[in-house]
Design a protein around this motif. Structure first.
Motif, PDB file in Angstrom:
ATOM      1  N   HIS A   1      -4.388 -14.298  19.206  1.00  0.00           N
ATOM      2  CA  HIS A   1      -4.453 -14.631  20.631  1.00  0.00           C
ATOM      3  C   HIS A   1      -5.808 -15.223  21.022  1.00  0.00           C
ATOM      4  CE1 HIS A   1      -3.565 -14.021  24.984  1.00  0.00           C
ATOM      5  NE2 HIS A   1      -4.869 -13.840  25.050  1.00  0.00           N
ATOM      6  N   THR A   2      -6.877 -14.556  20.602  1.00  0.00           N
ATOM      7  CA  THR A   2      -8.224 -14.998  20.988  1.00  0.00           C
ATOM      8  C   THR A   2      -8.522 -16.393  20.472  1.00  0.00           C
ATOM      9  OG1 THR A   2      -9.025 -12.715  21.037  1.00  0.00           O
ATOM     10  CG2 THR A   2     -10.678 -14.457  20.838  1.00  0.00           C
ATOM     11  N   THR A   3      -8.214 -16.639  19.197  1.00  0.00           N
ATOM     12  CA  THR A   3      -8.507 -17.941  18.603  1.00  0.00           C
ATOM     13  C   THR A   3      -7.667 -19.037  19.232  1.00  0.00           C
ATOM     14  OG1 THR A   3      -9.017 -16.811  16.518  1.00  0.00           O
ATOM     15  CG2 THR A   3      -8.663 -19.191  16.417  1.00  0.00           C
ATOM     16  N   LEU A   4      -6.412 -18.732  19.544  1.00  0.00           N
ATOM     17  CA  LEU A   4      -5.547 -19.734  20.163  1.00  0.00           C
ATOM     18  C   LEU A   4      -6.089 -20.154  21.527  1.00  0.00           C
ATOM     19  CD1 LEU A   4      -2.768 -21.252  19.917  1.00  0.00           C
ATOM     20  CD2 LEU A   4      -1.904 -19.464  21.431  1.00  0.00           C
ATOM     21  N   ILE A   5      -6.490 -19.170  22.344  1.00  0.00           N
ATOM     22  CA  ILE A   5      -7.018 -19.498  23.669  1.00  0.00           C
ATOM     23  C   ILE A   5      -8.328 -20.271  23.550  1.00  0.00           C
ATOM     24  CG2 ILE A   5      -7.905 -18.529  25.814  1.00  0.00           C
ATOM     25  CD1 ILE A   5      -4.853 -18.450  25.474  1.00  0.00           C
ATOM     26  N   GLU A   6      -9.176 -19.894  22.600  1.00  0.00           N
ATOM     27  CA  GLU A   6     -10.415 -20.644  22.383  1.00  0.00           C
ATOM     28  C   GLU A   6     -10.108 -22.085  21.978  1.00  0.00           C
ATOM     29  OE1 GLU A   6     -12.490 -18.419  19.451  1.00  0.00           O
ATOM     30  OE2 GLU A   6     -13.311 -16.952  20.878  1.00  0.00           O
ATOM     31  N   SER A   7      -9.086 -22.262  21.154  1.00  0.00           N
ATOM     32  CA  SER A   7      -8.694 -23.611  20.729  1.00  0.00           C
ATOM     33  C   SER A   7      -8.181 -24.420  21.910  1.00  0.00           C
ATOM     34  CB  SER A   7      -7.618 -23.530  19.646  1.00  0.00           C
ATOM     35  OG  SER A   7      -8.088 -22.825  18.507  1.00  0.00           O
ATOM     36  N   LEU A   8      -7.410 -23.775  22.782  1.00  0.00           N
ATOM     37  CA  LEU A   8      -6.913 -24.467  23.973  1.00  0.00           C
ATOM     38  C   LEU A   8      -8.068 -24.857  24.892  1.00  0.00           C
ATOM     39  CD1 LEU A   8      -4.549 -25.392  25.756  1.00  0.00           C
ATOM     40  CD2 LEU A   8      -4.526 -23.085  26.748  1.00  0.00           C
ATOM     41  N   GLU A   9      -9.030 -23.954  25.054  1.00  0.00           N
ATOM     42  CA  GLU A   9     -10.176 -24.241  25.923  1.00  0.00           C
ATOM     43  C   GLU A   9     -11.036 -25.372  25.368  1.00  0.00           C
ATOM     44  OE1 GLU A   9     -11.925 -20.384  26.138  1.00  0.00           O
ATOM     45  OE2 GLU A   9     -10.721 -19.775  27.885  1.00  0.00           O
ATOM     46  N   THR A  10     -10.968 -25.607  24.073  1.00  0.00           N
ATOM     47  CA  THR A  10     -11.664 -26.744  23.468  1.00  0.00           C
ATOM     48  C   THR A  10     -10.824 -28.013  23.590  1.00  0.00           C
ATOM     49  OG1 THR A  10     -12.789 -25.305  21.870  1.00  0.00           O
ATOM     50  CG2 THR A  10     -12.663 -27.641  21.330  1.00  0.00           C
ATOM     51  N   ALA A  11      -9.491 -27.874  23.439  1.00  0.00           N
ATOM     52  CA  ALA A  11      -8.602 -29.032  23.451  1.00  0.00           C
ATOM     53  C   ALA A  11      -8.473 -29.654  24.841  1.00  0.00           C
ATOM     54  CB  ALA A  11      -7.220 -28.636  22.933  1.00  0.00           C
ATOM     55  N   VAL A  12      -8.524 -28.832  25.887  1.00  0.00           N
ATOM     56  CA  VAL A  12      -8.337 -29.357  27.246  1.00  0.00           C
ATOM     57  C   VAL A  12      -9.443 -30.345  27.623  1.00  0.00           C
ATOM     58  CG1 VAL A  12      -8.390 -28.725  29.695  1.00  0.00           C
ATOM     59  CG2 VAL A  12      -6.886 -27.506  28.116  1.00  0.00           C
ATOM     60  N   PRO A  13     -10.730 -29.979  27.542  1.00  0.00           N
ATOM     61  CA  PRO A  13     -11.759 -30.970  27.890  1.00  0.00           C
ATOM     62  C   PRO A  13     -11.768 -32.176  26.960  1.00  0.00           C
ATOM     63  CG  PRO A  13     -12.750 -28.967  26.996  1.00  0.00           C
ATOM     64  CD  PRO A  13     -11.318 -28.656  27.238  1.00  0.00           C
TER      65      PRO A  13
ATOM     66  N   LEU B   1      -0.651 -31.015  30.637  1.00  0.00           N
ATOM     67  CA  LEU B   1      -1.974 -30.911  31.244  1.00  0.00           C
ATOM     68  C   LEU B   1      -2.052 -31.873  32.433  1.00  0.00           C
ATOM     69  CD1 LEU B   1      -4.877 -29.791  31.176  1.00  0.00           C
ATOM     70  CD2 LEU B   1      -5.465 -31.694  29.655  1.00  0.00           C
ATOM     71  N   GLN B   2      -2.379 -31.328  33.603  1.00  0.00           N
ATOM     72  CA  GLN B   2      -2.482 -32.123  34.817  1.00  0.00           C
ATOM     73  C   GLN B   2      -3.946 -32.399  35.137  1.00  0.00           C
ATOM     74  OE1 GLN B   2       0.129 -33.312  36.340  1.00  0.00           O
ATOM     75  NE2 GLN B   2       1.753 -32.137  35.333  1.00  0.00           N
ATOM     76  N   PRO B   3      -4.250 -33.468  35.884  1.00  0.00           N
ATOM     77  CA  PRO B   3      -5.642 -33.767  36.263  1.00  0.00           C
ATOM     78  C   PRO B   3      -6.291 -32.585  36.985  1.00  0.00           C
ATOM     79  CG  PRO B   3      -4.212 -35.630  36.770  1.00  0.00           C
ATOM     80  CD  PRO B   3      -3.308 -34.504  36.363  1.00  0.00           C
ATOM     81  N   GLY B   4      -7.483 -32.242  36.555  1.00  0.00           N
ATOM     82  CA  GLY B   4      -8.230 -31.171  37.180  1.00  0.00           C
ATOM     83  C   GLY B   4      -7.773 -29.775  36.807  1.00  0.00           C
ATOM     84  N   GLN B   5      -6.820 -29.657  35.893  1.00  0.00           N
ATOM     85  CA  GLN B   5      -6.265 -28.354  35.536  1.00  0.00           C
ATOM     86  C   GLN B   5      -7.111 -27.683  34.455  1.00  0.00           C
ATOM     87  OE1 GLN B   5      -2.290 -28.422  33.718  1.00  0.00           O
ATOM     88  NE2 GLN B   5      -1.626 -26.919  35.232  1.00  0.00           N
ATOM     89  N   SER B   6      -7.343 -26.391  34.608  1.00  0.00           N
ATOM     90  CA  SER B   6      -8.080 -25.628  33.602  1.00  0.00           C
ATOM     91  C   SER B   6      -7.123 -25.126  32.533  1.00  0.00           C
ATOM     92  CB  SER B   6      -8.781 -24.437  34.249  1.00  0.00           C
ATOM     93  OG  SER B   6      -7.831 -23.486  34.704  1.00  0.00           O
ATOM     94  N   ALA B   7      -7.688 -24.619  31.443  1.00  0.00           N
ATOM     95  CA  ALA B   7      -6.861 -24.071  30.373  1.00  0.00           C
ATOM     96  C   ALA B   7      -6.034 -22.899  30.883  1.00  0.00           C
ATOM     97  CB  ALA B   7      -7.739 -23.649  29.198  1.00  0.00           C
ATOM     98  N   GLN B   8      -6.638 -22.036  31.697  1.00  0.00           N
ATOM     99  CA  GLN B   8      -5.920 -20.881  32.220  1.00  0.00           C
ATOM    100  C   GLN B   8      -4.759 -21.307  33.122  1.00  0.00           C
ATOM    101  OE1 GLN B   8      -6.149 -17.691  31.449  1.00  0.00           O
ATOM    102  NE2 GLN B   8      -4.449 -17.281  32.859  1.00  0.00           N
TER     103      GLN B   8
END
Length: 431
Positions: free
Chosen positions: A269-281, A388-395
């Motif tokens: 879970h932790t690694t997946l969310i970290e990966s998403l937080e990197t992929a979004v920006p 992913l929508q404009p201005g949307q965060s990973a959360q």
């Protein structure tokens, strides 16, 4: 982490119904399967197309007696493992079969999950992922020598003479080792090592210093700044390859233990969310599309209650392997928690993502589940896909996919729904 598998598997045995069921289960995981109940047909097929592996079911003593004389020939033609399903065979008998050419034994009744795990392991060993190496040196000649030496050993080498590029290259290529020149005109290797170590996501990446420096106190001083080893530039090529290989392998194993779920070997879970937080920006920066998927196995509590927790674990493992095999390169898939999975799909448009996941849903629903001493049953999953929508965060992206998943379950389960830009799920894929 998705591995496309089309390995050819030959099944041999006297029980056609059992072979058909095993072939159906293996096919769901992406294996190409052919079944035979006559030795002559098996050998003819092997002369025509050499399989990755052969599975022999030892039911039928007369057939097996004929087969045993042909096992050495089968071994030469297979160029891979020969599995034999056994039931209470004494050790002496197993040794005799091994001497003939059998490489692996699986117990009957056949546990398809364990067999697929063994096949996965064999496939990974036959085509190992190359070690990823980042080399930083101000000398073009040294960079070329390192690239040539490590490249000939099958490694994937990325190089730069500018230390200021290191963080960008770490982010982009995710190396399993960084080889740093100690003395460079503007920035020294130990300074760059300290910068790397201050980035939590790169903290565990091995750093090896490379220099003409032979002064031991100076080497130890450099290592105290964040390095893991110190190599001299005039070392023999084979020694360089050995050190880099061992260092990468240790890091790979440690990384798997830290980032993977133990039951499924998917990202935790932790690694997946970290990966998403990197992929979004990154998607925003590159103006690229990105889709996020939430998956939940339907009525999972009922599966555990009716068939037992071991059968429930097998259902989780079967879906995990199906996702690994069926997703495109670059996809990041993890176990979100319990019977929930999540997938990051960089570069995949939401409608394409929904169709992709729906195809996997249909394959999973058709897969005969079960465990040892458990009757065959079927399972399904529901999924929500969010773009992913404009201005949307990973959360916020996670919450959107979760809402689509919730609606899919509310509408009857066993379907895929796409979260629309207006905030309501749409585009239901068939049940």
């Amino acid at each position: 982490m998705a591995r496309q598998s089309s390995a050819l598997i030959y099944l041999f045995g006297a029980d056609r119904a059992a072979l058909a069921l095993t072939g159906q289960q293996l096919a769901v995981f992406g294996f190409e399967v052919q079944s035979f109940d006559r030795v002559a047909e098996l050998l003819a097929a092997m002369h025509s197309a050499s399989p990755f592996a052969v599975l022999v079911d030892t039911v039928g003593a007369d057939v097996i007696a004929q087969l045993e004389t042909q096992i050495p020939l089968i071994k030469r033609l297979a160029h891979g493992p020969i599995f034999m399903a056994i039931s209470g065979e004494p050790v002496s008998r197993q040794i005799a079969l091994m001497r003939l050419g059998v490489t692996d034994f699986v117990n009957r009744p056949l546990d398809i999950q364990k067999l697929v795990a063994r096949l996965d392991q064999q496939l990974d060993q036959s085509a190992p992922e190359p070690y990823r190496v980042l080399v930083v040196d101000d000398s073009d000649a040294m960079l070329k020598w390192l690239e040539l030496t490590l490249g000939r050993a099958g490694m994937q080498v990325h190089k730069t003479h500018d230390p200021l590029d290191v963080l960008l290259l770490l982010e982009r290529h995710k190396p399993e080792i960084v080889i740093l020149d100690v003395y460079m005109p503007e920035y020294e290797g130990d300074e760059m090592a300290r910068i790397i170590r201050q980035q939590p996501r790169f903290d565990g990446v091995p750093i090896v210093f490379l220099s003409t420096e032979t002064n031991r106190p100076r080497q130890l001083m450099a290592r105290s700044m964040g390095g893991d080893d110190f190599l001299v530039k005039n070392m023999p090529p084979e020694e360089l390859v050995a050190v880099v290989s061992m260092t990468c392998e240790r890091y790979r194993r440690l990384r798997q233990w830290m980032t993977r779920d133990s039951l499924t070997l998917l990202l935790n879970h932790t690694t997946l969310i970290e990966s998403l937080e990197t992929a979004v920006p990154r998607a925003v920066r590159e103006q690229d599309v990105l889709s996020f998927v939430m998956i939940d196995i339907d009525h999972f509590k009922n599966i555990n209650d009716q068939y037992g927790h071991m059968a429930g674990d097998h259902v989780i493992q079967s879906l995990a392997r199906l996702l690994r095999l069926g997703l495109p390169p670059g996809a990041l898939v993890g176990r979100y928690g319990g019977e929930e999975f999540a997938i990051v799909l960089p570069g995949v448009a939401p409608l394409h993502a929904a169709h992709l996941i729906d195809a996997l849903r249909q394959r999973f629903a058709a897969f005969p589940q079960g465990a040892e001493k458990v009757a065959t049953f079927y399972a399904s999953f529901s999924a929500g896909v969010a773009p992913l929508q404009p201005g949307q965060s990973a959360q916020q992206l996670v919450e959107a996919a979760d809402l689509a998943l919730y609606d899919a379950k509310a509408r009857g389960r066993n379907q895929v729904l796409l979260y629309s830009a207006t905030g309501s799920p749409s585009g239901a894929q068939g049940k």
